[in-house]
Write an enzyme that holds these catalytic residues in place. Sequence first.
Site, PDB file in Angstrom:
ATOM      1  N   HIS A 118       0.816  -1.216   0.000  1.00  0.00           N
ATOM      2  CA  HIS A 118       0.000   0.000   0.000  1.00  0.00           C
ATOM      3  C   HIS A 118       0.857   1.278   0.000  1.00  0.00           C
ATOM      4  CE1 HIS A 118      -3.695   2.093   0.155  1.00  0.00           C
ATOM      5  NE2 HIS A 118      -4.364   1.271   0.932  1.00  0.00           N
ATOM      6  N   ASP A 335     -10.987  -6.500 -16.998  1.00  0.00           N
ATOM      7  CA  ASP A 335     -11.324  -7.567 -17.938  1.00  0.00           C
ATOM      8  C   ASP A 335     -10.044  -8.073 -18.603  1.00  0.00           C
ATOM      9  OD1 ASP A 335     -12.288  -9.212 -19.929  1.00  0.00           O
ATOM     10  OD2 ASP A 335     -13.681  -7.742 -20.766  1.00  0.00           O
TER      11      ASP A 335
END
Length: 411
Positions: A118, A335
């Site tokens: 992070h 995708d």
Amino acid sequence: MQFYRNNPSMEGKDPVKVIREALAKTLVFYYPFAGRLKEGPNRKLMVECAGQGILFTEADADVTLEQLVDALPPPSHWFEELLFDVPGSRGILNCPLLLVQVTRLKFGGFIFAIRFNHTMSDAQGVVQFLTTLGEMASGASAPFIPPVWERHVFNASDPPRVTCSHPEYDEVPDTKGTMIPLHEMVHRSFFFGPSEISAIRKLVPPDLSHGSSTFEILSAFLWKYRTIAVQPEANEEMRLMCAVNARGKHNLVEVPAGYYGNGFVVPAAVAAAGELSRNPLSYALKLVRKAKENVTEEYIRSVASLMVIRGRPHITVVNTFVVSDLRHARFQEVDFGWGKAVYTAVASGVVEGTPGFISFYNPFTNKKGENGVMIPFCLPAPAMEKFVEELDGMLKGKSRENKSQLITSSL
């Protein structure tokens, strides 16, 4: 973790091979992810770009996606099998910055899982990286949005000046032993659909309800009843911190397109436990809204200056509850050629290295086709029992059977 169905149009294509090759191409543009974090003078973090690479695991599971559906909300005991914890890879410094695993499922479909450092990026930055990964997997030769480093846009002023109040970084000692080891906590996930959100909105005046987002109302609700559940002394300060995107609709800081670093702050709402518990929900809601409204460009620069002056302090952890909304991060839009993910969420209700006080708001569709938010929660066992009791008591419009369905997963 992102779950994908079998796509007949991709027959004969191996998602492991497709994604692994796309990763190699994507890292040419996002080369800092292939490096390692080091500390420089005054603990300043920097990336050593020596091409060490990321970690990639391929796996096969003898189960179908449909068999996993009922156990999707975290915590799930099999999540650790979908993202193998490579020994020696957990650290912040001198460790791989990305860990990726692709698991093929029985009869097609697969699960894509990623663990990221992070320090490098927030959710929006990671989604930008994954979107490029999807583009490469579909045959692109370059990202549609070229990545830019540009970390200086969030630099502190020179000289650094703290001009705002930052209770999220107050130094609060744990004199009452409230910090309980994570393994002694109970982990559960809760689904809040249209009926639950509607019931919560009815707990505040209509004008306040109409002017508040679902995130604000739900966060205030959880903060109040979490406080009641943990039963602190009336004079103890309780904090609710919410991640606020500095790159949001208000354009608080001019951030260039393609920036994939961190761009958020965690303002804190603060209240005495007794006041928070006794007052109506509108009391907590106003505090949450005020904390968010305090986030201005000056506030963001003040946070950056505080980091410099105090040497990168940790946020306050005692009597703190942190919420982060991932519903609009668009992880599910990624995708790789098989279509959009049918489900996506953090793998657990906690973050590595924290004492279990962070909850993520994940988009979720239940078996009835209702769109809502799935929230992993972590509390000591007695507090969790009290929390569930309070939630059941407040959501009065529901039948006894529906009440029991609020708790969707437990461990």
